[in-house]
Design a protein around this motif. Structure first.
Motif, PDB file in Angstrom:
ATOM      1  N   ALA A   1      20.315  43.539  54.545  1.00 31.00           N
ATOM      2  CA  ALA A   1      21.690  43.113  54.647  1.00 31.00           C
ATOM      3  C   ALA A   1      22.073  41.757  55.570  1.00 31.00           C
ATOM      4  O   ALA A   1      22.381  40.890  55.108  1.00 31.00           O
ATOM      5  CB  ALA A   1      22.616  44.105  55.103  1.00 31.00           C
ATOM      6  N   LEU A   2      21.038  41.801  56.660  1.00 32.13           N
ATOM      7  CA  LEU A   2      21.284  40.485  57.302  1.00 32.13           C
ATOM      8  C   LEU A   2      20.525  39.300  56.683  1.00 32.13           C
ATOM      9  O   LEU A   2      21.297  38.287  56.772  1.00 32.13           O
ATOM     10  CB  LEU A   2      20.506  40.888  58.625  1.00 32.13           C
ATOM     11  CG  LEU A   2      20.450  39.866  59.788  1.00 32.13           C
ATOM     12  CD1 LEU A   2      21.719  39.493  60.190  1.00 32.13           C
ATOM     13  CD2 LEU A   2      19.660  40.209  60.856  1.00 32.13           C
ATOM     14  N   MET A   3      19.295  39.320  55.998  1.00 34.27           N
ATOM     15  CA  MET A   3      18.882  38.307  55.259  1.00 34.27           C
ATOM     16  C   MET A   3      19.737  37.988  54.093  1.00 34.27           C
ATOM     17  O   MET A   3      19.860  36.576  53.858  1.00 34.27           O
ATOM     18  CB  MET A   3      17.595  38.748  54.651  1.00 34.27           C
ATOM     19  CG  MET A   3      16.601  39.091  55.799  1.00 34.27           C
ATOM     20  SD  MET A   3      16.200  37.287  56.796  1.00 34.27           S
ATOM     21  CE  MET A   3      14.601  37.982  57.927  1.00 34.27           C
ATOM     22  N   THR A   4      20.418  38.890  53.300  1.00 33.54           N
ATOM     23  CA  THR A   4      21.387  38.435  52.418  1.00 33.54           C
ATOM     24  C   THR A   4      22.693  37.788  53.088  1.00 33.54           C
ATOM     25  O   THR A   4      22.994  36.680  52.555  1.00 33.54           O
ATOM     26  CB  THR A   4      21.960  39.484  51.689  1.00 33.54           C
ATOM     27  OG1 THR A   4      20.811  40.347  51.173  1.00 33.54           O
ATOM     28  CG2 THR A   4      22.907  39.354  50.567  1.00 33.54           C
ATOM     29  N   ALA A   5      23.062  38.319  54.257  1.00 33.12           N
ATOM     30  CA  ALA A   5      24.298  37.457  54.793  1.00 33.12           C
ATOM     31  C   ALA A   5      23.867  35.975  55.275  1.00 33.12           C
ATOM     32  O   ALA A   5      24.607  34.982  54.882  1.00 33.12           O
ATOM     33  CB  ALA A   5      24.810  38.334  56.086  1.00 33.12           C
ATOM     34  N   LEU A   6      22.520  35.887  55.521  1.00 33.64           N
ATOM     35  CA  LEU A   6      22.193  34.730  56.335  1.00 33.64           C
ATOM     36  C   LEU A   6      22.220  33.946  54.913  1.00 33.64           C
ATOM     37  O   LEU A   6      22.618  32.598  55.077  1.00 33.64           O
ATOM     38  CB  LEU A   6      20.743  34.829  57.104  1.00 33.64           C
ATOM     39  CG  LEU A   6      19.916  33.479  57.258  1.00 33.64           C
ATOM     40  CD1 LEU A   6      20.609  32.935  58.550  1.00 33.64           C
ATOM     41  CD2 LEU A   6      18.574  33.690  57.717  1.00 33.64           C
ATOM     42  N   GLU A   7      21.557  34.361  53.939  1.00 34.72           N
ATOM     43  CA  GLU A   7      21.439  33.335  52.631  1.00 34.72           C
ATOM     44  C   GLU A   7      22.638  32.909  52.023  1.00 34.72           C
ATOM     45  O   GLU A   7      22.791  31.769  51.691  1.00 34.72           O
ATOM     46  CB  GLU A   7      20.452  34.193  51.490  1.00 34.72           C
ATOM     47  CG  GLU A   7      20.150  33.324  50.670  1.00 34.72           C
ATOM     48  CD  GLU A   7      19.118  32.181  51.035  1.00 34.72           C
ATOM     49  OE1 GLU A   7      18.938  31.332  50.359  1.00 34.72           O
ATOM     50  OE2 GLU A   7      18.340  32.424  52.042  1.00 34.72           O
ATOM     51  N   MET A   8      23.825  33.853  52.176  1.00 35.01           N
ATOM     52  CA  MET A   8      25.235  33.643  51.372  1.00 35.01           C
ATOM     53  C   MET A   8      25.992  32.785  52.642  1.00 35.01           C
ATOM     54  O   MET A   8      27.056  32.735  52.238  1.00 35.01           O
ATOM     55  CB  MET A   8      25.849  34.870  51.329  1.00 35.01           C
ATOM     56  CG  MET A   8      25.054  35.556  50.149  1.00 35.01           C
ATOM     57  SD  MET A   8      26.128  36.944  49.532  1.00 35.01           S
ATOM     58  CE  MET A   8      26.147  36.838  47.845  1.00 35.01           C
ATOM     59  N   GLY A   9      25.592  32.745  53.808  1.00 39.21           N
ATOM     60  CA  GLY A   9      26.637  32.084  54.969  1.00 39.21           C
ATOM     61  C   GLY A   9      27.555  32.861  55.146  1.00 39.21           C
ATOM     62  O   GLY A   9      28.727  32.334  55.576  1.00 39.21           O
ATOM     63  N   VAL A  10      27.663  34.315  55.167  1.00 39.99           N
ATOM     64  CA  VAL A  10      28.931  35.205  55.623  1.00 39.99           C
ATOM     65  C   VAL A  10      28.289  35.967  56.729  1.00 39.99           C
ATOM     66  O   VAL A  10      26.994  36.401  56.837  1.00 39.99           O
ATOM     67  CB  VAL A  10      29.397  35.936  54.421  1.00 39.99           C
ATOM     68  CG1 VAL A  10      29.832  34.846  53.280  1.00 39.99           C
ATOM     69  CG2 VAL A  10      28.265  36.784  53.965  1.00 39.99           C
ATOM     70  N   PRO A  11      29.250  36.701  57.279  1.00 39.28           N
ATOM     71  CA  PRO A  11      28.819  38.039  58.405  1.00 39.28           C
ATOM     72  C   PRO A  11      28.320  39.059  57.831  1.00 39.28           C
ATOM     73  O   PRO A  11      28.550  39.336  56.547  1.00 39.28           O
ATOM     74  CB  PRO A  11      30.071  38.153  59.259  1.00 39.28           C
ATOM     75  CG  PRO A  11      30.997  36.958  58.792  1.00 39.28           C
ATOM     76  CD  PRO A  11      30.560  36.321  57.670  1.00 39.28           C
ATOM     77  N   MET A  12      27.577  39.842  58.567  1.00 39.02           N
ATOM     78  CA  MET A  12      26.948  41.218  57.908  1.00 39.02           C
ATOM     79  C   MET A  12      27.676  41.941  59.048  1.00 39.02           C
ATOM     80  O   MET A  12      27.796  42.017  60.341  1.00 39.02           O
ATOM     81  CB  MET A  12      25.576  41.036  58.062  1.00 39.02           C
ATOM     82  CG  MET A  12      24.901  42.548  57.660  1.00 39.02           C
ATOM     83  SD  MET A  12      24.724  43.816  58.855  1.00 39.02           S
ATOM     84  CE  MET A  12      23.150  43.528  59.439  1.00 39.02           C
ATOM     85  N   ILE A  13      27.980  43.258  58.402  1.00 38.31           N
ATOM     86  CA  ILE A  13      28.633  44.341  59.283  1.00 38.31           C
ATOM     87  C   ILE A  13      27.680  45.689  58.842  1.00 38.31           C
ATOM     88  O   ILE A  13      27.634  46.003  57.664  1.00 38.31           O
ATOM     89  CB  ILE A  13      30.068  44.854  58.860  1.00 38.31           C
ATOM     90  CG1 ILE A  13      30.921  43.421  59.294  1.00 38.31           C
ATOM     91  CG2 ILE A  13      30.749  46.010  59.787  1.00 38.31           C
ATOM     92  CD1 ILE A  13      31.607  42.906  58.283  1.00 38.31           C
TER      93      ILE A  13
END
Lengths: 195, 195
Positions: free
Chosen positions: A65-77
């Motif tokens: 999830a963190l790597m996906t959020a990094l790639e998408m430029g959004v926060p992860m919860i």
């Protein structure tokens, strides 16, 4: 996703007809390069959907999830499985039964981080009977936000989760789909056969 | 680390003289860009030490540890706080008391992933009384490996953890050192004063 399937073949351990152990690269030890590739793959599969937040559940979901959020430029919860003293007011909760651990958890998030108008991508490591994914979808809806996608690292397609998530109408993408673990052997779904 | 300190000032909530809530970017919602910067900073501070594995403890340690491992090009392992059905044989365990949650956990790792000759960097989100860090150091030693560093995102320098970890002889690097949370205000350690 070929790199993931190859890793499952090389390092996955079939413990029974329903349990695949991937502790060497997902659930205990994590391969950071593979996690980054997984994040890139999810970002590609869910691009153009206006996603504003990535949501997962502790602990094994946090890496992808963190790597996906990094790639998408959004926060992860990440949803928590039990309450901590520093999280008290304003919780949203759902009840989830874990297939692997044979236990029931309350999963919770704070109302502060997913709000009305958010388009939420749910990421998790495994999809089995689908209870975790359903619980996360429920939490997003309770928050007044839109669950726009569910991204799964490893789907056990011979269990009910795939159908259950599909029935909610939320777009489901699984990077490795396992058709069977019978006879101690991992067999992937032939993608042409998939509904 | 200035970006981290600024985030603590902007978003941290002082709940008491001992509790700082950073749920908006570390402990519940995670800021992936900040996590990446944290990984880069740890990789820089512990470079040239021959680190072969990064070890943390679920759940909040996973983000910074994964980003550090990615930057260093080594695997990451997260210790678990309780046993799961897919992790049975060959465990190494230590007992850890959580300061924030006021509870005692067994933390465990599999013997498969940290072995003799490994140089292990321990990463965690908070250092308070130091019990988690000590438990992880103990686990590394039980595995016959070398605990060569402890990297902490936020250190509460007014508690005993800093001294306790220093006494083990393991190199300690904390990215934000908090001198006091009194009167609802975060005061950082003046780095010139730090031992």
């Amino acid at each position: 996703m070929e790199a993931l399937k190859q890793k499952i073949i090389d390092e996955g351990k079939v413990l029974s007809d329903t349990v695949l152990k991937v502790d060497s690269f997902v659930n205990h030890q994590m391969d950071p390069v593979l996690m980054k590739q997984i994040g890139e793959e999810f970002a590609e599969r869910f691009k153009g959907m206006g996603i504003t937040k990535v949501l997962t559940i502790e602990s094994s979901g946090i890496g992808p999830a963190l790597m996906t959020a990094l790639e998408m430029g959004v926060p992860m919860i990440f949803a928590r499985k039990r309450k901590s003293l520093t999280l008290t007011d304003g919780l949203i909760t759902a009840t989830v039964r874990s297939f692997t651990k044979q236990e029931t958890n309350e999963i919770t998030i704070s109302r502060d981080f997913i709000t009305e108008g958010d388009n939420v991508l749910i990421i998790d490591d495994f999809l089995a009977v689908g209870q975790a994914a359903l619980g996360l979808i429920e939490i997003v809806k309770q928050a007044g936000a839109n669950p726009v996608g569910v991204g799964i690292v490893i789907e056990k397609s011979f269990q009910d989760g795939h159908r259950t998530v599909k029935e909610t109408g939320v777009k489901l993408e699984s990077l490795a789909k396992i058709a069977s673990l019978e006879n101690g052997k991992v067999q992937f779904v032939n993608e042409g056969d998939q509904q």
